[in-house]
Design a protein around this motif. Structure first.
Motif, PDB file in Angstrom:
ATOM      1  N   SER A  10       0.930  -1.161   0.158  1.00  0.00           N
ATOM      2  CA  SER A  10      -0.007  -0.187  -0.085  1.00  0.00           C
ATOM      3  C   SER A  10       1.028   1.281   0.055  1.00  0.00           C
ATOM      4  O   SER A  10       1.917   1.171   0.455  1.00  0.00           O
ATOM      5  N   ARG A  50       1.268   5.630   0.379  1.00  0.00           N
ATOM      6  CA  ARG A  50       0.365   6.840   0.732  1.00  0.00           C
ATOM      7  C   ARG A  50       1.399   8.061   0.391  1.00  0.00           C
ATOM      8  O   ARG A  50       2.698   8.111   0.511  1.00  0.00           O
ATOM      9  N   SER A  56       3.394  10.961   2.022  1.00  0.00           N
ATOM     10  CA  SER A  56       3.935  11.007   3.446  1.00  0.00           C
ATOM     11  C   SER A  56       3.437  12.171   4.173  1.00  0.00           C
ATOM     12  O   SER A  56       3.051  12.013   5.146  1.00  0.00           O
ATOM     13  N   GLY A  87      -0.697  11.401   4.608  1.00  0.00           N
ATOM     14  CA  GLY A  87      -1.423  10.092   4.983  1.00  0.00           C
ATOM     15  C   GLY A  87      -2.261   9.711   4.003  1.00  0.00           C
ATOM     16  O   GLY A  87      -2.884   8.427   4.346  1.00  0.00           O
ATOM     17  N   VAL A  88      -2.690  10.185   2.919  1.00  0.00           N
ATOM     18  CA  VAL A  88      -3.571   9.988   1.727  1.00  0.00           C
ATOM     19  C   VAL A  88      -3.103   8.795   0.978  1.00  0.00           C
ATOM     20  O   VAL A  88      -2.026   8.757   0.289  1.00  0.00           O
ATOM     21  N   GLN A  89      -3.785   7.513   1.219  1.00  0.00           N
ATOM     22  CA  GLN A  89      -3.583   6.383   0.328  1.00  0.00           C
ATOM     23  C   GLN A  89      -3.859   6.683  -1.121  1.00  0.00           C
ATOM     24  O   GLN A  89      -5.036   6.972  -1.469  1.00  0.00           O
ATOM     25  N   PHE A  90      -2.862   6.314  -1.997  1.00  0.00           N
ATOM     26  CA  PHE A  90      -3.080   6.568  -3.469  1.00  0.00           C
ATOM     27  C   PHE A  90      -3.131   5.191  -4.318  1.00  0.00           C
ATOM     28  O   PHE A  90      -3.569   5.233  -5.528  1.00  0.00           O
TER      29      PHE A  90
END
Length: 270
Positions: A71, A73, A75, A78-81
């Motif tokens: 996974s 994100r 840094s 903190g949003v996961q892409f």
């Protein structure tokens, strides 16, 4: 990932590529306004934190083919892409080739030395991520990235057809040999846990002559040989011992698989 009992060799396998996480070659056009660009620091390194130790003798090195669950994100937010771990039972491991420039530099640096089953957190500076261009809508220019990565399988040139015996329960009676008629039950999954077939769920055994490559994949022939009635084996097979690059209607090409095998009958004997 369970520790392996042993790894066995059968031969050689072809190479293939997957597109995910390919390094983008995007050109900037026009003039940019706004804050000054950060200055690239060639000394910034990937911060590697091992959160779970791996097992076995193989350690990732350049030239290896590696399958991972991951996974990623941004840094700073903190949003996961991106991820293939949100629903592992509906995902497959991602394959990359080490040292060939097919993924961002941070991955190639951050995965070196990892063993099968090892989990690492990779904190990747923008210089070793997607740089001053970013990637798509999610990753902006100069974004540092953080990845959670688990190495689930490794193959090495010249060892592409080694297969792993994970666990074994002995049966009784004579051992299966090439030319015998066998009936087996099996459950097949990708190394993410995603199911691709289960003979018990279908209510029918797989019946074949051991060694018949026209009906049975090489890895199953190799793994069933030597089993006794009632015996069970859990094995991991590389792509070359399944359906190689192409796969078939049940199995995606270029994916290692886990198979839980049980020998139900041998030459009609149960």
């Amino acid at each position: 990932m369970a520790a392996m009992i042993a790894r066995f060799r059968l031969g050689t396998a072809p190479w293939a590529t997957l597109p995910l996480l390919l390094v983008a070659a995007l050109a900037l056009s026009g003039c940019q306004t706004g804050p000054a660009k950060p200055t690239a620091d060639p000394n910034r390194k990937v911060k590697i934190t091992t959160t779970q130790e791996g097992t076995g003798d193989l350690k990732v090195q350049n030239g290896d083919s590696v399958w991972v669950m991951y996974s990623g994100r941004i840094s700073k937010t903190g949003v996961q892409f991106d991820a293939n771990t949100d629903d592992p039972t509906n995902s497959e491991p991602f394959q990359l080739f080490m040292g060939m420039g097919m993924v961002i530099k941070g991955w190639e640096e951050g995965l070196l030395g990892a063993k099968i089953g090892e989990k690492r957190t990779l904190e990747i500076p923008w210089e070793k991520g997607y740089g001053e261009n970013g990637s798509g809508e999610a990753i902006k220019p100069f974004d540092d990235l953080t990845f959670e990565v688990e190495v689930v399988y490794i193959t090495r040139p010249g060892q592409d057809e080694f297969w792993d015996l994970v666990s074994e329960t002995k049966g009784t009676g004579p051992a299966a040999k090439i030319g015998d008629q066998v009936s087996i039950h099996y459950k097949g999954t990708y190394l993410s846990g995603k199911l691709w077939d289960d003979t018990r769920a279908r209510g029918k055994t797989a019946d074949f002559k051991l060694g018949d490559r026209t009906r049975v994949i090489p890895g199953v022939n190799a793994a069933v040989e030597g089993m006794q009635v009632g015996g069970k084996r859990t094995v991991i097979l590389p792509p070359a011992l399944v359906f190689g690059l192409t796969g078939n209607q049940f199995i995606t090409g270029n994916q290692p698989v886990k198979m839980e095998l049980e020998l139900v009958s041998l030459n009609g004997r149960r």
